[in-house]
Design a protein around this motif. Structure first.
Motif, PDB file in Angstrom:
ATOM      1  N   LEU A 147       0.821  -1.210   0.000  1.00  0.00           N
ATOM      2  CA  LEU A 147       0.000   0.000   0.000  1.00  0.00           C
ATOM      3  C   LEU A 147       0.857   1.263   0.000  1.00  0.00           C
ATOM      4  O   LEU A 147       0.513   2.255  -0.660  1.00  0.00           O
ATOM      5  CB  LEU A 147      -0.946  -0.006   1.198  1.00  0.00           C
ATOM      6  CG  LEU A 147      -2.081  -1.023   1.141  1.00  0.00           C
ATOM      7  CD1 LEU A 147      -2.868  -1.021   2.448  1.00  0.00           C
ATOM      8  CD2 LEU A 147      -2.995  -0.738  -0.028  1.00  0.00           C
ATOM      9  N   LEU A 148       1.966   1.235   0.730  1.00  0.00           N
ATOM     10  CA  LEU A 148       2.863   2.385   0.746  1.00  0.00           C
ATOM     11  C   LEU A 148       3.456   2.614  -0.646  1.00  0.00           C
ATOM     12  O   LEU A 148       3.501   3.749  -1.136  1.00  0.00           O
ATOM     13  CB  LEU A 148       3.975   2.154   1.763  1.00  0.00           C
ATOM     14  CG  LEU A 148       4.942   3.311   1.986  1.00  0.00           C
ATOM     15  CD1 LEU A 148       4.201   4.499   2.568  1.00  0.00           C
ATOM     16  CD2 LEU A 148       6.063   2.881   2.914  1.00  0.00           C
ATOM     17  N   GLY A 149       3.889   1.529  -1.300  1.00  0.00           N
ATOM     18  CA  GLY A 149       4.425   1.654  -2.660  1.00  0.00           C
ATOM     19  C   GLY A 149       3.377   2.143  -3.640  1.00  0.00           C
ATOM     20  O   GLY A 149       3.642   3.019  -4.478  1.00  0.00           O
ATOM     21  N   GLY A 150       2.176   1.573  -3.562  1.00  0.00           N
ATOM     22  CA  GLY A 150       1.087   2.001  -4.442  1.00  0.00           C
ATOM     23  C   GLY A 150       0.716   3.456  -4.218  1.00  0.00           C
ATOM     24  O   GLY A 150       0.459   4.191  -5.178  1.00  0.00           O
ATOM     25  N   GLY A 151       0.701   3.868  -2.967  1.00  0.00           N
ATOM     26  CA  GLY A 151       0.394   5.267  -2.675  1.00  0.00           C
ATOM     27  C   GLY A 151       1.460   6.202  -3.214  1.00  0.00           C
ATOM     28  O   GLY A 151       1.154   7.279  -3.744  1.00  0.00           O
ATOM     29  N   GLY A 152       2.724   5.790  -3.099  1.00  0.00           N
ATOM     30  CA  GLY A 152       3.822   6.614  -3.633  1.00  0.00           C
ATOM     31  C   GLY A 152       3.747   6.735  -5.140  1.00  0.00           C
ATOM     32  O   GLY A 152       3.928   7.828  -5.705  1.00  0.00           O
ATOM     33  N   VAL A 153       3.465   5.621  -5.834  1.00  0.00           N
ATOM     34  CA  VAL A 153       3.342   5.649  -7.291  1.00  0.00           C
ATOM     35  C   VAL A 153       2.142   6.505  -7.694  1.00  0.00           C
ATOM     36  O   VAL A 153       2.225   7.309  -8.635  1.00  0.00           O
ATOM     37  CB  VAL A 153       3.222   4.208  -7.851  1.00  0.00           C
ATOM     38  CG1 VAL A 153       2.815   4.216  -9.314  1.00  0.00           C
ATOM     39  CG2 VAL A 153       4.525   3.462  -7.670  1.00  0.00           C
ATOM     40  N   GLY A 154       1.029   6.354  -6.979  1.00  0.00           N
ATOM     41  CA  GLY A 154      -0.158   7.155  -7.283  1.00  0.00           C
ATOM     42  C   GLY A 154       0.084   8.643  -7.075  1.00  0.00           C
ATOM     43  O   GLY A 154      -0.344   9.479  -7.870  1.00  0.00           O
ATOM     44  N   LEU A 155       0.787   8.985  -6.019  1.00  0.00           N
ATOM     45  CA  LEU A 155       1.096  10.387  -5.736  1.00  0.00           C
ATOM     46  C   LEU A 155       2.024  10.949  -6.812  1.00  0.00           C
ATOM     47  O   LEU A 155       1.819  12.069  -7.300  1.00  0.00           O
ATOM     48  CB  LEU A 155       1.738  10.500  -4.354  1.00  0.00           C
ATOM     49  CG  LEU A 155       1.956  11.891  -3.804  1.00  0.00           C
ATOM     50  CD1 LEU A 155       0.624  12.623  -3.664  1.00  0.00           C
ATOM     51  CD2 LEU A 155       2.651  11.823  -2.456  1.00  0.00           C
ATOM     52  N   ALA A 156       3.034  10.161  -7.191  1.00  0.00           N
ATOM     53  CA  ALA A 156       3.955  10.612  -8.239  1.00  0.00           C
ATOM     54  C   ALA A 156       3.222  10.786  -9.560  1.00  0.00           C
ATOM     55  O   ALA A 156       3.451  11.759 -10.292  1.00  0.00           O
ATOM     56  CB  ALA A 156       5.106   9.610  -8.381  1.00  0.00           C
ATOM     57  N   ALA A 157       2.327   9.836  -9.887  1.00  0.00           N
ATOM     58  CA  ALA A 157       1.562   9.937 -11.130  1.00  0.00           C
ATOM     59  C   ALA A 157       0.646  11.149 -11.109  1.00  0.00           C
ATOM     60  O   ALA A 157       0.468  11.830 -12.126  1.00  0.00           O
ATOM     61  CB  ALA A 157       0.755   8.665 -11.361  1.00  0.00           C
ATOM     62  N   GLY A 158       0.062  11.444  -9.967  1.00  0.00           N
ATOM     63  CA  GLY A 158      -0.830  12.596  -9.856  1.00  0.00           C
ATOM     64  C   GLY A 158      -0.106  13.907 -10.059  1.00  0.00           C
ATOM     65  O   GLY A 158      -0.686  14.887 -10.533  1.00  0.00           O
ATOM     66  N   GLY A 207       4.470  11.648 -16.905  1.00  0.00           N
ATOM     67  CA  GLY A 207       3.805  12.292 -18.044  1.00  0.00           C
ATOM     68  C   GLY A 207       2.451  12.819 -17.616  1.00  0.00           C
ATOM     69  O   GLY A 207       2.204  13.107 -16.437  1.00  0.00           O
ATOM     70  N   ASP A 208       1.561  12.958 -18.601  1.00  0.00           N
ATOM     71  CA  ASP A 208       0.219  13.462 -18.302  1.00  0.00           C
ATOM     72  C   ASP A 208      -0.510  12.475 -17.397  1.00  0.00           C
ATOM     73  O   ASP A 208      -0.525  11.275 -17.672  1.00  0.00           O
ATOM     74  CB  ASP A 208      -0.551  13.611 -19.622  1.00  0.00           C
ATOM     75  CG  ASP A 208      -1.286  14.926 -19.712  1.00  0.00           C
ATOM     76  OD1 ASP A 208      -1.089  15.767 -18.827  1.00  0.00           O
ATOM     77  OD2 ASP A 208      -2.053  15.078 -20.679  1.00  0.00           O
ATOM     78  N   PRO A 209      -1.107  12.943 -16.275  1.00  0.00           N
ATOM     79  CA  PRO A 209      -1.788  11.995 -15.377  1.00  0.00           C
ATOM     80  C   PRO A 209      -2.961  11.321 -16.078  1.00  0.00           C
ATOM     81  O   PRO A 209      -3.741  11.976 -16.761  1.00  0.00           O
ATOM     82  CB  PRO A 209      -2.284  12.850 -14.213  1.00  0.00           C
ATOM     83  CG  PRO A 209      -1.809  14.231 -14.446  1.00  0.00           C
ATOM     84  CD  PRO A 209      -1.185  14.307 -15.793  1.00  0.00           C
ATOM     85  N   PRO A 210      -3.073  10.009 -15.911  1.00  0.00           N
ATOM     86  CA  PRO A 210      -4.202   9.304 -16.528  1.00  0.00           C
ATOM     87  C   PRO A 210      -5.497   9.598 -15.762  1.00  0.00           C
ATOM     88  O   PRO A 210      -5.466  10.003 -14.606  1.00  0.00           O
ATOM     89  CB  PRO A 210      -3.812   7.826 -16.378  1.00  0.00           C
ATOM     90  CG  PRO A 210      -2.921   7.799 -15.186  1.00  0.00           C
ATOM     91  CD  PRO A 210      -2.207   9.124 -15.162  1.00  0.00           C
ATOM     92  N   PRO A 211      -6.630   9.397 -16.416  1.00  0.00           N
ATOM     93  CA  PRO A 211      -7.899   9.590 -15.691  1.00  0.00           C
ATOM     94  C   PRO A 211      -8.038   8.552 -14.577  1.00  0.00           C
ATOM     95  O   PRO A 211      -7.492   7.457 -14.665  1.00  0.00           O
ATOM     96  CB  PRO A 211      -8.969   9.393 -16.763  1.00  0.00           C
ATOM     97  CG  PRO A 211      -8.290   8.779 -17.918  1.00  0.00           C
ATOM     98  CD  PRO A 211      -6.816   9.018 -17.785  1.00  0.00           C
TER      99      PRO A 211
END
Length: 183
Positions: free
Chosen positions: A16-27, A32-36
């Protein structure tokens, strides 16, 4: 069971920590452009009135399952006090389970061939004293077992005035380097 719970919880936490970090970076546009947030197929359903109710129901179900799991982790079978009162007119007699287990551990550790001992009093349908004894390589297992049963267990039963107190004794081979025993 405790080790499995800690391992699963640690892995889930890292995931969950890794997923949250990737999601935050993507946001923030790191990839690149954040996906929907919702894929194209699901965006069409988001306009339906039942969709958000279904999402809320699913989230509620996950939350209730997590709460049930958390409450199961907090439940313990350990006994903290022993009420030895037979008749309230004679007064109350309460013994802390730690005093009993400390005495059992000390007496077991004093035996020849014993490297360490741990004891705990649990109550899961019936009150039971569980004793784990770590043996040295040179220990006479039969002798240690005999003394544990004849002396240590007898003293514990006498201390709580319960001659039928169930006692589980686990003898473990030493865990020092070079020690090769059964696990």
């Amino acid at each position: 069971m405790d080790t499995a719970n800690r391992t699963v919880l640690a892995l889930l936490g890292l995931l969950l920590l890794g997923g949250g970090g990737v999601g935050l970076a993507a946001g923030f546009g790191a990839f690149g452009d954040p996906p929907p947030v919702l894929p194209e197929q699901v965006r069409g359903l988001a306009g339906e009135p039942w969709f958000w109710w279904a999402v809320a129901g699913g989230c509620l179900l996950v939350a209730l399952l997590a709460l049930r799991w958390l409450l199961a982790q907090l439940h313990t079978t350990r006994v903290s006090r022993l009420d030895l009162t037979r008749d309230d007119r004679d007064g109350r007699t309460v013994v802390h389970a730690g005093a009993l287990t400390d005495a059992v551990e000390a007496e077991a550790r004093s035996l020849r061939g014993v490297l360490g001992a741990s004891a705990r009093l649990v109550e899961d349908r019936v009150r039971t004293l569980r004793v784990a004894v770590e043996l040295a390589d040179h220990a006479d297992v039969a002798e240690v077992r005999r003394v544990l049963e004849d002396r240590v267990v007898a003293h514990a039963r006498q201390a709580v005035d319960d001659p039928d107190l169930p006692v589980d004794v686990e003898l473990r081979p030493g865990r020092r380097a070079g020690s090769r025993g059964l696990r």
